[in-house]
Scaffold this motif. Structure first.
Motif, PDB file in Angstrom:
ATOM      1  N   ALA A   1     110.710  59.218  21.143  1.00  0.00           N
ATOM      2  CA  ALA A   1     110.626  58.073  20.235  1.00  0.00           C
ATOM      3  C   ALA A   1     109.168  57.826  19.877  1.00  0.00           C
ATOM      4  N   PRO A   2     108.817  57.861  18.588  1.00  0.00           N
ATOM      5  CA  PRO A   2     107.412  57.691  18.199  1.00  0.00           C
ATOM      6  C   PRO A   2     106.940  56.242  18.207  1.00  0.00           C
ATOM      7  N   VAL A   3     107.886  55.309  18.244  1.00  0.00           N
ATOM      8  CA  VAL A   3     107.531  53.882  18.194  1.00  0.00           C
ATOM      9  C   VAL A   3     108.532  53.069  19.003  1.00  0.00           C
ATOM     10  N   ASP A   4     108.138  51.846  19.323  1.00  0.00           N
ATOM     11  CA  ASP A   4     109.069  50.861  19.856  1.00  0.00           C
ATOM     12  C   ASP A   4     109.861  50.284  18.689  1.00  0.00           C
ATOM     13  N   GLY A   5     111.160  50.100  18.852  1.00  0.00           N
ATOM     14  CA  GLY A   5     111.939  49.521  17.768  1.00  0.00           C
ATOM     15  C   GLY A   5     113.429  49.725  17.949  1.00  0.00           C
ATOM     16  N   LYS A   6     114.123  49.743  16.831  1.00  0.00           N
ATOM     17  CA  LYS A   6     115.576  49.867  16.822  1.00  0.00           C
ATOM     18  C   LYS A   6     115.985  50.982  15.868  1.00  0.00           C
ATOM     19  N   VAL A   7     116.854  51.865  16.343  1.00  0.00           N
ATOM     20  CA  VAL A   7     117.358  52.949  15.496  1.00  0.00           C
ATOM     21  C   VAL A   7     118.288  52.354  14.439  1.00  0.00           C
ATOM     22  N   VAL A   8     117.939  52.526  13.162  1.00  0.00           N
ATOM     23  CA  VAL A   8     118.718  51.925  12.080  1.00  0.00           C
ATOM     24  C   VAL A   8     119.396  52.968  11.195  1.00  0.00           C
ATOM     25  N   MET A   9     119.048  54.256  11.377  1.00  0.00           N
ATOM     26  CA  MET A   9     119.657  55.285  10.536  1.00  0.00           C
ATOM     27  C   MET A   9     119.626  56.638  11.240  1.00  0.00           C
ATOM     28  N   ILE A  10     120.766  57.331  11.200  1.00  0.00           N
ATOM     29  CA  ILE A  10     120.846  58.732  11.621  1.00  0.00           C
ATOM     30  C   ILE A  10     121.756  59.407  10.607  1.00  0.00           C
ATOM     31  N   LYS A  11     121.196  60.270   9.760  1.00  0.00           N
ATOM     32  CA  LYS A  11     122.024  60.880   8.728  1.00  0.00           C
ATOM     33  C   LYS A  11     121.387  62.170   8.223  1.00  0.00           C
ATOM     34  N   GLU A  12     122.206  63.004   7.599  1.00  0.00           N
ATOM     35  CA  GLU A  12     121.720  64.221   6.973  1.00  0.00           C
ATOM     36  C   GLU A  12     121.204  63.878   5.583  1.00  0.00           C
ATOM     37  N   VAL A  13     119.990  64.333   5.283  1.00  0.00           N
ATOM     38  CA  VAL A  13     119.350  64.003   4.005  1.00  0.00           C
ATOM     39  C   VAL A  13     118.660  65.245   3.437  1.00  0.00           C
ATOM     40  N   ASP A  14     118.218  65.132   2.196  1.00  0.00           N
ATOM     41  CA  ASP A  14     117.341  66.134   1.601  1.00  0.00           C
ATOM     42  C   ASP A  14     115.908  65.652   1.755  1.00  0.00           C
ATOM     43  N   GLU A  15     115.090  66.411   2.484  1.00  0.00           N
ATOM     44  CA  GLU A  15     113.682  66.066   2.635  1.00  0.00           C
ATOM     45  C   GLU A  15     112.915  66.916   1.628  1.00  0.00           C
ATOM     46  N   ASP A  16     112.436  66.268   0.560  1.00  0.00           N
ATOM     47  CA  ASP A  16     111.909  66.998  -0.592  1.00  0.00           C
ATOM     48  C   ASP A  16     110.404  67.226  -0.566  1.00  0.00           C
ATOM     49  N   GLU A  17     109.694  66.540   0.314  1.00  0.00           N
ATOM     50  CA  GLU A  17     108.234  66.649   0.273  1.00  0.00           C
ATOM     51  C   GLU A  17     107.704  67.895   0.983  1.00  0.00           C
ATOM     52  N   PHE A  18     108.221  68.181   2.164  1.00  0.00           N
ATOM     53  CA  PHE A  18     107.687  69.310   2.928  1.00  0.00           C
ATOM     54  C   PHE A  18     108.766  70.332   3.319  1.00  0.00           C
ATOM     55  N   ILE A  19     109.848  69.855   3.892  1.00  0.00           N
ATOM     56  CA  ILE A  19     110.902  70.774   4.344  1.00  0.00           C
ATOM     57  C   ILE A  19     111.588  71.438   3.160  1.00  0.00           C
ATOM     58  N   LYS A  20     111.730  70.672   2.062  1.00  0.00           N
ATOM     59  CA  LYS A  20     112.377  71.168   0.842  1.00  0.00           C
ATOM     60  C   LYS A  20     113.817  71.601   1.115  1.00  0.00           C
ATOM     61  N   GLY A  21     114.519  70.785   1.865  1.00  0.00           N
ATOM     62  CA  GLY A  21     115.900  71.125   2.167  1.00  0.00           C
ATOM     63  C   GLY A  21     116.540  70.076   3.061  1.00  0.00           C
ATOM     64  N   LYS A  22     117.678  70.428   3.634  1.00  0.00           N
ATOM     65  CA  LYS A  22     118.435  69.507   4.466  1.00  0.00           C
ATOM     66  C   LYS A  22     117.743  69.269   5.807  1.00  0.00           C
ATOM     67  N   ALA A  23     117.878  68.044   6.298  1.00  0.00           N
ATOM     68  CA  ALA A  23     117.328  67.685   7.604  1.00  0.00           C
ATOM     69  C   ALA A  23     118.102  66.484   8.140  1.00  0.00           C
ATOM     70  N   ILE A  24     117.980  66.252   9.423  1.00  0.00           N
ATOM     71  CA  ILE A  24     118.548  65.043  10.028  1.00  0.00           C
ATOM     72  C   ILE A  24     117.448  63.988  10.091  1.00  0.00           C
ATOM     73  N   GLN A  25     117.711  62.852   9.491  1.00  0.00           N
ATOM     74  CA  GLN A  25     116.737  61.764   9.484  1.00  0.00           C
ATOM     75  C   GLN A  25     117.106  60.728  10.534  1.00  0.00           C
ATOM     76  N   ILE A  26     116.156  60.407  11.392  1.00  0.00           N
ATOM     77  CA  ILE A  26     116.292  59.291  12.335  1.00  0.00           C
ATOM     78  C   ILE A  26     115.257  58.250  11.942  1.00  0.00           C
ATOM     79  N   SER A  27     115.695  57.035  11.671  1.00  0.00           N
ATOM     80  CA  SER A  27     114.792  55.956  11.266  1.00  0.00           C
ATOM     81  C   SER A  27     114.765  54.876  12.329  1.00  0.00           C
ATOM     82  N   ILE A  28     113.567  54.442  12.689  1.00  0.00           N
ATOM     83  CA  ILE A  28     113.384  53.389  13.690  1.00  0.00           C
ATOM     84  C   ILE A  28     112.623  52.233  13.052  1.00  0.00           C
ATOM     85  N   PHE A  29     113.235  51.054  13.069  1.00  0.00           N
ATOM     86  CA  PHE A  29     112.632  49.861  12.478  1.00  0.00           C
ATOM     87  C   PHE A  29     111.863  49.096  13.539  1.00  0.00           C
ATOM     88  N   MET A  30     110.647  48.667  13.177  1.00  0.00           N
ATOM     89  CA  MET A  30     109.805  47.866  14.064  1.00  0.00           C
ATOM     90  C   MET A  30     109.697  46.449  13.531  1.00  0.00           C
TER      91      MET A  30
END
Length: 217
Positions: free
Chosen positions: A67-96
């Protein structure tokens, strides 16, 4: 309590404002001044609490995503990451929230191979579009398991300053600090599709300590 070095300017301003408002309140309101001073004292204390630096024993990790930060997991989903990966990835979002420790840590160990700052909007940090429209930074690491891992610091509605002190070519160590975000914000991590996810939406995370996923070699 140890305070983060990013606290210096904010605490100086908060101290001056507290002193001025308290002086004016006592001078003009006399016995009613406490109605102003007590709430201000609570807010003043919260500023110090926000910039606290907790003592944490950071272990060495290879496959684990921390976990890179203290917080709450608000999203876990498959997404298109267009900036660097340029393809599908699993996104985990943590809200602080403003009450969380806002130190930002590397989620994996490896080499920093990309970094970029993006100016942008200040949508509330839990808004899905904040990942691509808000002020943010993007960092990519070539992990020790030879995976490309991308993560973003995202400014929230009340966040107005993102700090990230890493450069391409730096060695990243999972759980160790690389930046800071002032006040409410979010961190997104983008992982390979075959990553083993060890967290769920609603989980509370402790930065540098909790294992949120595991890379499959």
């Amino acid at each position: 309590m140890k305070l983060h070095k990013e606290s210096k300017g904010t605490i100086i301003v908060a101290t001056i404002l507290f002193a001025i408002i308290s002086f004016v309140s006592v001078h003009f309101l006399e016995m009613w001044a406490l109605l102003i001073i007590i709430p201000l004292l609570i807010i003043f204390g919260l500023v110090f609490w926000f910039f606290r630096v907790p003592n944490r024993d950071i272990l060495d990790h290879k496959e684990n995503v921390i976990a890179p930060v203290d917080g709450k997991v608000v999203m876990i989903k498959e997404v298109d990451e267009d900036e660097f990966i340029k393809g599908k990835a699993i996104q985990i979002s943590i809200f602080m929230s403003p009450l969380n420790v806002h130190i930002c840590r590397y989620p994996v160990s490896g080499n920093v191979i990309y970094k970029k700052y993006h100016p942008g909007k200040y949508l509330v940090a839990w808004h899905e579009k904040s990942s691509t429209e808000n002020e943010r930074t993007t960092v990519a690491i070539d992990s020790l398991t030879h995976h490309k891992v991308v993560f973003r610091q995202i400014a929230g509605y009340v966040a107005r300053r993102i700090v990230f002190k890493c450069n391409e070519g730096d060695i990243a160590k999972a759980g160790h600090e690389f930046g800071f975000i002032k006040f409410g914000s979010r961190m997104d991590i983008f992982l390979p599709l075959d990553t083993e996810i060890n967290c769920k939406i609603g989980d509370k995370t402790k930065g540098g300590i909790d294992i949120i996923a595991k890379m499959i070699e």
